[in-house]
Design an enzyme around this catalytic site. Structure first.
Site, short mmCIF file in Angstrom:
data_model
loop_
_atom_site.label_atom_id
_atom_site.label_comp_id
_atom_site.label_asym_id
_atom_site.label_seq_id
_atom_site.Cartn_x
_atom_site.Cartn_y
_atom_site.Cartn_z
N GLY A 70 -11.62 12.14 62.04
CA GLY A 70 -12.11 10.79 61.74
C GLY A 70 -11.04 9.74 61.94
O GLY A 70 -11.32 8.65 62.48
N CYS A 71 -9.83 10.03 61.50
CA CYS A 71 -8.74 9.05 61.62
C CYS A 71 -8.33 8.86 63.08
O CYS A 71 -7.97 7.75 63.48
CB CYS A 71 -7.55 9.48 60.77
SG CYS A 71 -7.97 9.54 59.01
N THR A 72 -8.41 9.93 63.86
CA THR A 72 -8.11 9.81 65.28
C THR A 72 -9.18 8.96 65.96
O THR A 72 -8.86 8.06 66.75
CB THR A 72 -8.01 11.20 65.93
OG1 THR A 72 -6.95 11.92 65.30
CG2 THR A 72 -7.74 11.10 67.43
#
Length: 151
Positions: free
Chosen positions: A45-47
């Site tokens: 998700g953060c990527t």
């Protein structure tokens, strides 16, 4: 205390991915800041979120804003993450989550660091807050829409 629209954004100084200190105050009177708190480097998700900011970075700059990502990861972790994904913007290391906590962007689901994005104007006033753990691209699309409406 949760920071909301109309509040003065808490100032801070944190190390970036290169170990240099960056302060919110550095941008006062010069440009808006899109400050996004994310849980952890190199997670799916953060990527996705960080790469979405990367892909629109020039549009954010054209709208008069600087993008800054913040997580509790180390500067070294940020350096690897930024290099791996060609992230052109600043990533700040908030180990201990002091700055995250000062914004009230604490946890989601009771245990995961939350995903919250703030648009802070040149005067240091919060103009927009987008808070969603799962709408990764919404952080980019909605904050960009808000910035472009302001210009």
């Amino acid at each position: 205390m949760t920071i909301k629209v109309g509040d003065i954004a808490p100032d801070f100084s944190l190390p970036d991915q290169n170990g240099s200190s960056v302060s919110l105050q550095d941008f006062r009177g010069q440009k808006a800041v899109v400050l996004y708190f994310y849980p952890k480097d190199d997670t799916p998700g953060c990527t996705a979120e960080s790469c979405a900011f990367r892909d629109k970075y020039e549009v954010f700059k054209s709208a008069g804003a600087e993008v800054i990502g913040v997580s509790g990861d180390s500067s070294q972790s940020h350096q690897q993450f930024a290099t791996k994904h060609n992230l052109p913007f600043t990533l700040l290391s908030d180990q201990g989550n002091k700055v995250r906590n000062s914004y009230g962007a604490t946890t989601a689901f009771g245990f995961i660091p939350s995903r919250v994005t703030y648009v802070i104007d040149q005067s240091g006033v919060v103009q927009y807050v987008f808070d969603s753990m799962l709408n990764f691209k919404g952080h980019v699309e909605e904050t960009l829409k808000k910035l472009q409406q302001s210009n």
